[in-house]
Design a protein around this motif. Structure first.
Motif, PDB file in Angstrom:
ATOM      1  N   ASP A 100       7.126 -47.917  24.920  1.00  0.00           N
ATOM      2  CA  ASP A 100       5.990 -47.479  24.106  1.00  0.00           C
ATOM      3  C   ASP A 100       4.895 -46.852  24.949  1.00  0.00           C
ATOM      4  OD1 ASP A 100       5.193 -47.363  21.322  1.00  0.00           O
ATOM      5  OD2 ASP A 100       3.498 -48.628  21.912  1.00  0.00           O
TER       6      ASP A 100
ATOM      7  N   SER B  26      -2.417 -44.553  20.937  1.00  0.00           N
ATOM      8  CA  SER B  26      -1.810 -45.879  21.055  1.00  0.00           C
ATOM      9  C   SER B  26      -1.781 -46.571  19.701  1.00  0.00           C
ATOM     10  CB  SER B  26      -2.617 -46.717  22.052  1.00  0.00           C
ATOM     11  OG  SER B  26      -2.215 -48.063  22.016  1.00  0.00           O
ATOM     12  N   ARG B  27      -0.924 -47.582  19.596  1.00  0.00           N
ATOM     13  CA  ARG B  27      -0.904 -48.421  18.390  1.00  0.00           C
ATOM     14  C   ARG B  27      -1.550 -49.776  18.656  1.00  0.00           C
ATOM     15  NH1 ARG B  27       4.952 -49.080  16.395  1.00  0.00           N
ATOM     16  NH2 ARG B  27       5.303 -49.418  18.612  1.00  0.00           N
ATOM     17  N   THR B  28      -2.273 -49.883  19.770  1.00  0.00           N
ATOM     18  CA  THR B  28      -2.891 -51.150  20.158  1.00  0.00           C
ATOM     19  C   THR B  28      -4.406 -51.043  20.128  1.00  0.00           C
ATOM     20  OG1 THR B  28      -1.019 -51.677  21.596  1.00  0.00           O
ATOM     21  CG2 THR B  28      -3.059 -52.877  21.980  1.00  0.00           C
TER      22      THR B  28
ATOM     23  N   GLU C 298      -6.788 -58.759  12.882  1.00  0.00           N
ATOM     24  CA  GLU C 298      -5.323 -58.772  12.963  1.00  0.00           C
ATOM     25  C   GLU C 298      -4.681 -58.519  11.604  1.00  0.00           C
ATOM     26  OE1 GLU C 298      -4.458 -61.717  16.733  1.00  0.00           O
ATOM     27  OE2 GLU C 298      -4.819 -62.607  14.773  1.00  0.00           O
TER      28      GLU C 298
ATOM     29  N   ALA D  19      -5.028 -54.900  10.914  1.00  0.00           N
ATOM     30  CA  ALA D  19      -4.176 -54.147  11.838  1.00  0.00           C
ATOM     31  C   ALA D  19      -2.711 -54.222  11.418  1.00  0.00           C
ATOM     32  CB  ALA D  19      -4.346 -54.686  13.254  1.00  0.00           C
ATOM     33  N   GLU D  20      -2.276 -55.391  10.978  1.00  0.00           N
ATOM     34  CA  GLU D  20      -0.885 -55.558  10.551  1.00  0.00           C
ATOM     35  C   GLU D  20      -0.563 -54.622   9.388  1.00  0.00           C
ATOM     36  OE1 GLU D  20       2.140 -59.077   8.930  1.00  0.00           O
ATOM     37  OE2 GLU D  20      -0.005 -59.468   9.135  1.00  0.00           O
TER      38      GLU D  20
ATOM     39  N   SER E 132       0.282 -51.355  10.750  1.00  0.00           N
ATOM     40  CA  SER E 132       1.305 -51.372  11.815  1.00  0.00           C
ATOM     41  C   SER E 132       0.691 -51.198  13.196  1.00  0.00           C
ATOM     42  CB  SER E 132       2.366 -50.287  11.555  1.00  0.00           C
ATOM     43  OG  SER E 132       3.030 -50.518  10.336  1.00  0.00           O
ATOM     44  N   LEU E 133      -0.454 -51.851  13.413  1.00  0.00           N
ATOM     45  CA  LEU E 133      -1.110 -51.825  14.712  1.00  0.00           C
ATOM     46  C   LEU E 133      -1.047 -53.213  15.342  1.00  0.00           C
ATOM     47  CD1 LEU E 133      -4.351 -49.823  13.755  1.00  0.00           C
ATOM     48  CD2 LEU E 133      -2.268 -48.920  14.818  1.00  0.00           C
ATOM     49  N   ALA E 134      -1.192 -53.274  16.649  1.00  0.00           N
ATOM     50  CA  ALA E 134      -1.250 -54.541  17.381  1.00  0.00           C
ATOM     51  C   ALA E 134      -2.663 -54.754  17.901  1.00  0.00           C
ATOM     52  CB  ALA E 134      -0.262 -54.540  18.539  1.00  0.00           C
ATOM     53  N   VAL E 135      -3.036 -56.020  18.080  1.00  0.00           N
ATOM     54  CA  VAL E 135      -4.366 -56.372  18.577  1.00  0.00           C
ATOM     55  C   VAL E 135      -4.229 -57.213  19.838  1.00  0.00           C
ATOM     56  CG1 VAL E 135      -6.546 -57.551  18.072  1.00  0.00           C
ATOM     57  CG2 VAL E 135      -5.335 -56.343  16.249  1.00  0.00           C
ATOM     58  N   ILE E 136      -4.944 -56.817  20.882  1.00  0.00           N
ATOM     59  CA  ILE E 136      -5.059 -57.633  22.092  1.00  0.00           C
ATOM     60  C   ILE E 136      -6.496 -58.116  22.155  1.00  0.00           C
ATOM     61  CG2 ILE E 136      -4.894 -57.701  24.603  1.00  0.00           C
ATOM     62  CD1 ILE E 136      -2.957 -55.378  24.470  1.00  0.00           C
TER      63      ILE E 136
END
Length: 331
Positions: A48, A58-60, A81, A84-85, A88-92
Motif C-alpha cells: 500500500d 493515503s487511506r490512513t 474510527e 473512517a470505517e 474505508s479509511l484507517a486511523v492511527i
C-alpha cells in the motif's frame, strides 16, 4: 510476491491484476476468480505504501489526543474510527500525555508517513509546525479547539458555557460555597471551564475556591478530596465542581471512604465529560456532557471536506455541552 507473480500464476496481464485489486467491477467473473485464487495461493499482499506514492494520497488518517487514558479521548477516537470505517479509511492514534514535545513528534511522524490528514487535540505550542504541515499539503483539523491561529478547520465544545452550567446547577440546588478542583490550568479546556465557573459564580452570588490538584487523574482527585475531608465541617465547601470526571471520581472515592462525607447531603459533586463510568460510580455522578463521538465524526468530515476542496474556506463547528443530572447533586 509481486503483481507480476500473481499475473503469471493466473495467466492474465498485470493490468488485470491491478483492476481486480482496485476496480473489480470492470473485470470479467472468470478472470477475477482466477486472480483471487492466485492471490490466495501465493499469499500476495498489496504494497500500500507504493500504491499511495503512485496515486498521491493515503487511506490512513492520523489522530493525536492529549491522554489516551482519559475515556473522553477514547470516545473521541472511537467516533473518528467509526466515520473512517464507513469511508474505508484507517486511523492511527497517538497520545501526547499533554506534552508539547511528544505532540511535535507525532505531527512530524504522521507527515513523514504521508497520512491523508491529521486530526489534532492540541496541548498548544505547536502552531508553527501545524502551519508548516498544512503549507506542505497535509490538511490538519483541530479536534478540540475553537482557536486555530493557522487558519484551518476545527471542532470544539464551548467549555466556558460548560463551567457556567455546572456552577448554575449547584447554585440552583442551594449551594453557596463552591470548590473547583482543577489541574493543568495552562490547558485551554481547563482555563475555559474555570473562567465559566467564576463568571457564573459572580452572576449568582456564590463563593468559589479553586482547589489545586496535581494532575487530571483519579488519583489526583482522591488526594484533593482527602484535603477537603481533613477540613472541619465549617471550613468545607458545600459543593465541588471538578474540571473532568476522572478528578470527580477520585474526589468521590475520598468522600465515600469510611462514609466520611455524604454526597450530596453534605457536599454536592459535579464532573465534566460524562464518561461512561460516571453513571456507575458508588453515587452516580452528575456531569457536564461533551458529545465526544459526534466531535470525532465531525472532525473527520471537516478533514474530508478540505481534501475534496483544497480552496474551501475553513469551517469551525462548536457544540454546546449539556448537564446530565444524577444522584451526586439531586440525592
Amino acid at each position: 510476491m509481486s503483481m507480476k507473480d500473481v499475473a503469471r500464476q493466473a495467466n492474465v496481464s498485470v493490468g488485470t491484476v491491478s483492476n481486480v485489486l482496485n476496480r473489480p467491477d470492470i473485470v470479467s467473473g472468470d478472470r477475477r476468480v482466477r486472480v483471487e485464487a492466485a492471490i490466495a495461493e501465493l499469499g500476495y499482499v498489496r504494497n500500500d505504501a507504493a500504491r499511495q506514492l503512485k496515486l498521491g494520497h493515503s487511506r490512513t488518517v492520523g489522530a493525536i489526543v492529549l491522554d489516551s487514558g482519559n475515556p473522553f479521548y477514547a470516545q473521541l477516537v472511537g467516533g473518528i474510527e467509526a466515520a473512517a470505517e464507513a469511508s474505508s479509511l484507517a486511523v492511527i492514534a497517538g497520545s501526547t500525555g499533554n506534552r508539547e514535545q511528544r505532540e511535535r513528534l507525532y505531527l512530524s511522524l504522521f507527515e513523514e508517513q504521508r497520512v491523508r490528514g491529521i486530526l489534532l487535540a492540541s496541548a498548544g505550542g505547536t502552531d508553527d509546525l501545524v502551519e508548516g504541515i498544512r503549507r506542505r499539503g497535509t490538511p490538519v483539523v483541530l479536534a478540540e479547539s475553537a482557536r486555530d491561529a493557522t487558519g484551518g478547520s476545527s471542532v470544539s465544545v464551548d467549555d466556558i458555557a460548560g463551567g457556567e452550567i455546572a456552577v448554575r446547577h449547584l447554585a440552583a440546588q442551594g449551594r453557596r460555597r463552591l470548590g473547583v478542583v482543577a489541574a493543568r490550568q495552562d490547558l485551554r479546556q481547563v482555563a475555559d471551564r474555570l473562567h465559566g465557573a467564576r463568571r457564573a459564580a459572580a452572576g449568582v452570588g456564590v463563593e468559589i475556591e479553586v482547589l489545586e490538584a496535581e494532575d487530571l487523574t483519579v488519583l489526583a482527585g482522591r488526594t484533593a478530596g482527602e484535603a477537603v475531608v481533613a477540613r472541619t465541617r465549617a471550613e468545607r465547601p458545600d459543593a465541588v465542581f471538578c474540571v473532568n470526571d476522572l478528578l470527580a471520581v477520585g474526589v468521590l472515592q475520598a468522600f465515600a471512604f469510611r462514609h466520611q462525607i455524604a454526597v450530596p447531603e453534605e457536599i454536592a459533586l459535579v464532573g465534566y465529560d460524562d464518561i461512561a463510568f460516571a453513571r456507575s460510580t458508588v453515587v452516580p455522578l452528575t456531569s457536564v456532557a461533551q458529545p465526544a463521538d459526534l466531535m470525532g465524526r465531525t472532525a473527520l468530515a471537516l478533514l474530508e471536506e478540505e481534501i475534496a476542496r483544497r480552496d474551501a474556506a475553513p469551517r469551525h463547528v462548536s457544540f454546546t455541552p449539556t448537564l446530565i443530572e444524577r444522584e451526586s447533586t439531586t440525592g
